[in-house]
Write an enzyme that holds these catalytic residues in place. Structure first.
Site, PDB file in Angstrom:
ATOM      1  N   HIS A 150      -3.702  -9.354  44.074  1.00  0.00           N
ATOM      2  CA  HIS A 150      -4.237 -10.724  44.052  1.00  0.00           C
ATOM      3  C   HIS A 150      -4.426 -11.290  45.445  1.00  0.00           C
ATOM      4  CE1 HIS A 150      -2.947 -11.482  39.638  1.00  0.00           C
ATOM      5  NE2 HIS A 150      -4.089 -10.845  39.744  1.00  0.00           N
ATOM      6  N   CYS A 166     -13.922  -8.193  33.780  1.00  0.00           N
ATOM      7  CA  CYS A 166     -13.507  -9.255  34.700  1.00  0.00           C
ATOM      8  C   CYS A 166     -12.577  -8.807  35.829  1.00  0.00           C
ATOM      9  CB  CYS A 166     -12.902 -10.426  33.935  1.00  0.00           C
ATOM     10  SG  CYS A 166     -11.351 -10.034  33.169  1.00  0.00           S
TER      11      CYS A 166
HETATM   12  C1  PEP Z   1      -7.319  -7.348  35.815  1.00  0.00           C
HETATM   13  O1  PEP Z   1      -6.224  -6.818  35.603  1.00  0.00           O
HETATM   14  O2  PEP Z   1      -8.378  -6.699  35.995  1.00  0.00           O
HETATM   15  C2  PEP Z   1      -7.452  -8.808  35.860  1.00  0.00           C
HETATM   16  C3  PEP Z   1      -8.629  -9.398  35.849  1.00  0.00           C
HETATM   17  O3  PEP Z   1      -6.318  -9.524  35.936  1.00  0.00           O
HETATM   18  P1  PEP Z   1      -5.386  -9.607  37.245  1.00  0.00           P
HETATM   19  O4  PEP Z   1      -6.151  -9.077  38.412  1.00  0.00           O
HETATM   20  O5  PEP Z   1      -5.038 -11.034  37.366  1.00  0.00           O
HETATM   21  O6  PEP Z   1      -4.228  -8.745  36.862  1.00  0.00           O
END
Ligand code: PEP
Ligand code: MG
Length: 566
Positions: free
Chosen positions: A186, A487
């Site tokens: 993140h 996503c």
């Molecule tokens: C993912 O895991 O691809 C996602 C969109 O969620 P995060 O990056 O917040 O784990």
């Protein structure tokens, strides 16, 4: 001297190093004014009192007799006036925060114990570190904001927490250097969103740099070097200097990407309008834990309600999909427990929500209350199968039944676990839509920690198992006429977008800064070529072969599209 790491956010910056330390609540050497000394000492004393209470509770109900002895020893350290006095005196003499004074005293005590010839004293060093960590956690629970960063700061950390970076929203760093953290962590998703160059994978990074060192961070090549004063000054005077990197330019192109639906992922409400202005149909993913920077753990209901309502209003009738908190245990508990050995496989996301039902109900209620116009949907993270969804649905039904004047939301599941892929037909019976989280899907399918740079070569988004999983999920959703959006970071990367479209994806949810480029690509690719690419790729059995085939196909069909990875 040059250090080679891995590029996790492009761009180049020269700046002054600032070391970030601390595991749960991160901090740096920050000075305070003389008037702040007494309140800071009081804050430290409150944290010590809190940590002592925790220890007393543990001693009263120890898991084993041995544990009681250890906690007793810890309490003795906390009670010792020399420990308390030392920290208070560092706050006073160095005019630094309680966190920094605690670190200074701990480092000093630990190194003198470690140097001792007595084995018992050497072992005591571990106890001091343990107690210090407990007090640091207690300080973290107290929600005192981090000071702003000086201009042109390069943050250096073993691992930089995304929440720490969010706290610097008003004074963004010029660049970031870390040891840990991959492309999909993140922190680096946020760094790319804000055009902050970043290099990860530099071993023992905290020992290589000191506060104030001048460094060049080359996020294009993944290297870090020391800079001369002259280079630093030239950089500041240069048109590419600070600010240039973070202003970002938008390609304005209002033509729809025909047949594809484009959504935006956001981590703050103010980005919603910008996403819609740039052509997003709505918000495909709100990582709700990021709407509350500076708050550790579960925010209260009213604060959440206000945030979700503001998001729903900012969207002006367009759909917003709020993902329920994707916390791990470490993010919501302060002291009093051992860290989990494998947090990614542990008590996190929907599991933690269901285990802390009262807190989860608070979030569900806040979301439901905000859904007066009916444009809010709920996404559930880390769904493993139908059982999780059934449990959540009954909580939602229950909370919804007690409210008036609100609409029932659509409910979707994040598809991030291989088990979810294997039972996707069953999951589809219980949800209105799917969101494929490729960041985690790659991590869990291939068994590769997405934040561990050491295994980054095994984090293979083009592994045939990943491509088959994505295709299978899309096919299953289409078969029952339910939307499925991609996503994760793959969906916003020019290199992967044509492939994902070829695998059948027609809904993409991407970060704000990726919207223009993804739309440009989707507008310019045609389906016949996509089908051809996927036909070739399906026959290949290694990620390397898939990558080479993609490079060749892109060069042939779309030489002008610059289909690079970031
Ligand atoms: C993912 O895991 O691809 C996602 C969109 O969620 P995060 O990056 O917040 O784990
Ligand atoms: Mg995820």
């Amino acid at each position: 001297m040059s250090y080679a790491g891995r590029s996790v956010s492009r761009g180049r910056a020269v700046g002054r190093a600032l070391l970030i330390v601390g595991r749960k609540r991160q901090f740096f050497r920050a000075e305070i004014t003389a008037e702040r000394v007494e309140p800071e000492i009081a804050r430290f004393q409150a944290a010590v009192a809190y940590a002592s209470k925790q220890l007393e509770a543990l001693i009263a109900k120890p898991p084993t007799q041995n544990a009681a002895d250890i906690f007793d020893a810890h309490l003795l350290i906390l009670d010792s006036s020399s420990f308390l006095e030392s920290v208070a005196s560092v706050i006073r003499s160095d005019l630094v925060t309680a966190e920094w004074a605690l670190k200074t005293v701990t480092d000093r005590l630990v190194s003198s114990q470690k140097a001792s010839s007595d084995v018992h004293l050497r072992q005591k060093a571990v106890d001091i570190e343990d107690v210090s960590e407990r007090v640091a956690n207690a300080l973290a629970g107290g929600k005192s904001p981090l000071p702003d960063l000086p201009p042109n700061t390069v943050l250096i950390a073993t691992e930089l927490l995304p929440s720490t970076l969010m706290e610097f929203a008003a004074s963004l760093p010029a660049a970031i250097i870390t040891e840990r953290g991959g492309w999909t962590s993140h922190t680096f998703i946020l760094a790319r969103e804000s055009n902050i160059p970043a290099v990860s994978g530099i071993k023992r990074v905290n020992r290589r740099f000191d506060d104030g060192d001048l460094v060049v961070v080359d996020g294009d090549n993944g290297t870090v070097t020391f800079a001369s004063k002259e280079e630093f000054e030239n950089f500041l005077g240069d048109e590419h200097g600070p600010g240039a990197a973070s202003t970002g330019t938008w390609e304005t192109d209002d033509t729809a990407a025909s047949g594809f639906r484009l959504f935006v992922n956001i981590d703050s409400t103010e980005k919603i309008k910008r996403g819609l202005d740039r052509g997003a149909l709505g918000v495909g993913l709100i990582r709700s834990e990021y709407l509350f920077p500076g708050i550790k753990g579960w925010p209260d209901e009213e604060r959440q309600f206000q945030a979700y309502l503001a998001a729903a209003e900012a969207a002006d009738g367009s759909e917003i999909r709020i993902r329920t908190f994707d916390f791990d245990l470490d993010q919501v508990s302060f002291g009093g427990r051992e860290p989990e050995k494998n947090p990614a496989l542990g008590m996190r996301a929907i599991r933690l929500a269901l285990a802390r039902e009262r807190n989860f109900r608070t979030q569900l209620r806040a979301i439901l209350r905000a859904n007066t116009k009916g444009n809010i949907s709920i996404i559930l993270p880390m769904i493993g199968g139908v059982q999780d969804i059934k449990q959540v649905r009954s909580l939602i039904d229950d909370e919804f039944g007690r409210l008036e004047g609100v609409q029932f939301p659509k409910i979707g599941a994040m598809i991030e676990l291989p088990s979810a892929v294997l039972v996707i037909d069953q999951i589809l019976k219980y949800v209105d839509f799917l969101s494929v989280g490729t960041n985690d899907l790659v991590q869990y399918t291939l068994g590769v920690d997405r934040d561990d740079e050491m295994v980054a070569d095994w984090y293979q988004s083009l592994h045939p198992a990943i491509l088959r999983s994505i295709e299978r999920v899309i096919e299953a959703a289409k078969a029952v006429g339910k939307p499925v959006s991609l996503c994760g970071e793959m969906a916003g990367s020019p290199f992967y977008v044509p492939l994902l479209a070829g695998l059948g994806a027609d809904e993409f949810s991407v970060k704000l800064s990726s919207l223009p480029v993804v739309r440009r690509i989707l507008k310019n690719i045609d389906r016949t070529h996509l089908e051809e690419i996927v036909r070739v790729v399906r026959e290949l059995d290694t990620p390397q072969a898939v990558e080479e085939a993609l490079v060749a196909a892109y060069r042939t069909y779309w030489p002008d599209l610059r289909l690079t990875r970031t």
